[in-house]
Design an enzyme around this catalytic site. Structure first.
Site, short mmCIF file in Angstrom:
data_model
loop_
_atom_site.label_atom_id
_atom_site.label_comp_id
_atom_site.label_asym_id
_atom_site.label_seq_id
_atom_site.Cartn_x
_atom_site.Cartn_y
_atom_site.Cartn_z
N SER A 173 0.81 -1.23 0.00
CA SER A 173 0.00 0.00 0.00
C SER A 173 0.84 1.27 0.00
O SER A 173 0.28 2.37 -0.02
CB SER A 173 -0.93 0.01 1.22
N ARG A 190 6.96 4.42 9.77
CA ARG A 190 6.62 5.33 10.88
C ARG A 190 5.18 5.83 10.71
O ARG A 190 4.88 7.03 10.66
CB ARG A 190 7.62 6.49 10.94
N SER A 194 1.06 6.51 11.28
CA SER A 194 0.10 6.96 12.28
C SER A 194 -1.29 6.48 11.87
O SER A 194 -1.55 6.25 10.69
CB SER A 194 0.09 8.49 12.41
N ARG A 206 15.89 -0.29 4.69
CA ARG A 206 17.30 0.04 4.47
C ARG A 206 18.23 -0.62 5.48
O ARG A 206 19.44 -0.69 5.27
CB ARG A 206 17.52 1.56 4.53
N ILE A 253 14.96 -6.61 7.51
CA ILE A 253 13.55 -7.01 7.37
C ILE A 253 12.99 -7.27 8.76
O ILE A 253 13.44 -8.18 9.47
CB ILE A 253 13.41 -8.27 6.50
N TYR A 304 -3.61 17.18 6.45
CA TYR A 304 -3.60 16.17 5.38
C TYR A 304 -4.26 16.78 4.15
O TYR A 304 -5.47 16.99 4.13
CB TYR A 304 -4.36 14.94 5.88
#
Length: 568
Positions: A141, A219, A221, A271, A274, A476
């Site tokens: 997604s 990260r 929310s 980076r 996993i 947003y």
């Protein structure tokens, strides 16, 4: 397809057969026409056909393939064209535009489905030993270009789908912690937790099609983060497979063990390794859950009310307020009611607004959520009601809030609907201190509208406050450009670039919860300073000297507004 592992459609959001529909919404077409100049009832282009794509052949070598099969089994090492294309992109609007026109870029050579951490480690070591590229894949997604291999990558690219790691492994009821595998999708995780009376409370827009590991890696929310915190607050410990070793961070309430390794992993976008599992905060299912709807005379009154709610004794689960155009979008997106009672109620609300001499083109709708015991919710609603009234607003009950709660995960399907009709629709979100919140909204909206005038395209931008903090809030923005020509992606870039630059120019960050990927990385130095980028670069180089772990993400060497996949 692997049994038990969900997979999105190759050309758009979500599952085949599920799509946005404007049927029964008589106000929607006039709203779109007014804002963008497009008649959504005009004939549309046919959906793309997979057989029309030219999929680059896999360059996976026999030796590496044999090692992957030996570690996982033949059925869990897949290199058919459809599986590879599904894993080649996330679901950003640029991803969707490119895949629809057959511009596939660097498709992974193989997709593997490990069943446990030991198999993840075996895949990691085999690929790194072969000097290949490892890209973790959760629900697909992602919308910031964090899943695609670098164009022209000459090494074998292996996409690691974690969908088989989908269990809640244990719950520490005394501590309020749960150990959960990283590949579990939001609904499956909550079903397992709620069966035992618990919830994590993390509900991003992508909830249905995203995973715990993906939330941590970007990260994330959620809609209820005002109460539960974002994923950095929720994640207390984790395990991550790295080349030749496994990181283990125990679930501790807090530590003073030097620079936080946990914080380094959260938002690292593959980076560093996993993520295979995490210890997360969980909570008992609340006795009462309720979302109330309110109206304000304008967006800025709503902003001030949310600021005061945060600084009051009210501890709400969510506080959301939409600007004028988004409010019109919400109302236009509602189905026509045949209920005489509801029609009368709607007319009564309008008459009340008119009696207050409100400009009906400027009204702002708000949803505020409450959870807890019946007494606690009653108390919180009373506090919020007083604050809303102080800022000129009034409540309209829980009916609209219940409808919002039911439909909150359907919004991403709207982008496919828009693209079918020649409208490029995307989002950018940010945070800024309360002091600058209203100014950011005004100046970002103004900058977008001026950009549309310069390129000669119709477009619209609207916004809502989605998360509140002691010192500021997330706003947003959604933006739409009416362009069905060959210049569509270039003009999309103008819109995206304008909004992102406005963020950093007006005391805001480049992203609040979508991550960096490649789409946002051009602004990273402006966001965290050149020294901040230096620290991140040295971290990635130190952990991954061979540049095998999802290279090209977060750190970007180009100019602002240009990603490696931007149109030239």
């Amino acid at each position: 397809m692997i049994e038990g592992v969900k997979q999105q459609k190759w050309w758009g959001w979500g599952e085949e057969g599920h799509a946005y529909s404007a049927e029964g919404k008589p106000k929607f077409a006039p709203f779109v026409l007014k804002m963008t100049g497009l008649d959504i009832n005009a004939p549309i282009k046919p959906a793309p056909k997979f057989e029309d794509l030219t999929v680059p052949p896999s360059i996976l070598g026999d030796e590496l393939r044999a090692k992957l099969v030996d570690a996982l089994g033949e059925g869990y090492v897949q290199d058919d064209d459809l599986t590879r294309v599904v894993h080649a992109f996330g679901k950003g609007v640029r991803d969707l535009m490119r895949v629809r026109r057959g511009d596939l870029g660097r498709v992974p050579d193989v997709v593997v489905y490990p069943a446990d951490e030991a198999q993840v480690a075996a895949v990691m070591d085999a690929v790194v030993e072969a000097d290949g590229v490892v890209i973790p894949f959760g629900g697909g997604s992602n919308i910031v270009a964090a899943l695609e291999a670098v164009p022209g990558e000459s090494r074998p690219v292996v996409s690691v789908n974690l969908g088989r790691l989908n269990k809640v492994l244990e719950i520490d009821e005394q501590s309020g912690l749960a150990r959960i595998q990283a590949g579990v999708f939001g609904p499956d995780m909550e079903e397992q937790l709620q069966a035992k009376g618990w919830t994590m409370g993390h509900h991003p827009d992508s909830f249905v099609w995203s995973t715990l590991g993906g939330w941590i890696a970007t990260r994330s929310s959620g809609m209820q983060s005002d109460k539960y915190g974002d994923i950095a607050d929720i994640t207390r410990g984790l395990r991550m497979v790295m080349p030749g070793q496994i990181l283990e961070l125990r679930p501790l309430p807090s530590t003073s063990s030097g620079p936080s390794v946990r914080e380094m992993v959260i938002g690292s976008e593959g980076r560093l390794g996993i993520i295979t599992e995490a210890w997360v905060n969980v909570h008992r299912i609340p006795e009462v859950r309720e979302i109330q709807a309110y109206f304000f005379p304008d967006y800025y009154a709503g902003l001030k009310a949310c600021e005061e709610i945060v600084h009051s004794d009210a501890k709400v689960m969510m506080a959301r307020v939409s600007d004028a155009i988004e409010t019109q979008y919400i109302m236009a997106n509602g189905k026509e009611t045949k209920s005489k009672v509801k029609k009368l109620a709607s007319k009564g609300i309008q008459k009340l607004m008119e009696s207050k001499k409100w400009d009906l083109e400027q009204i702002a709708m708000s949803f505020i959520g409450f959870e807890g015991s019946a007494n606690d919710v009653r108390y919180q609603k009373g506090l919020v009601g007083k604050i809303v009234k102080k800022h000129g607003g009034f409540g309209v009950g829980s009916g609209p809030g219940a409808l919002y709660d039911q439909k909150k995960y359907d919004t991403p399907y709207l982008r496919d609907y828009m693209l079918d009709r020649g409208l490029v629709c995307d989002v950018s979100e940010t945070t800024t201190p309360w002091r600058h919140a209203a100014d950011l909204h005004r100046k970002t909206t103004k900058a977008f509208n001026e950009a549309m005038e310069r390129i000669g395209k119709r477009g619209v931008v609207f916004c809502h406050l989605s998360h509140s903090y002691h010192s500021g809030a997330c706003q947003y923005f959604t933006f739409v450009v009416n362009d069905d020509t060959e210049t569509a992606e270039r003009n999309y870039d103008v819109a995206k670039r304008t909004i992102q630059q406005s963020f950093v120019d007006h005391h805001a960050t480049i992203s609040h919860h979508h991550g960096v990927g490649e789409e946002h990385s051009p602004w990273l130095e402006q966001d965290i300073s050149p020294a901040g980028v230096f620290i991140q670069r040295k971290l990635f180089e130190g952990v991954d000297p061979g540049n095998n772990l999802n290279p090209g993400k977060i750190i970007h060497d180009g100019e602002p507004g240009i990603t490696s996949n931007s149109p030239r």
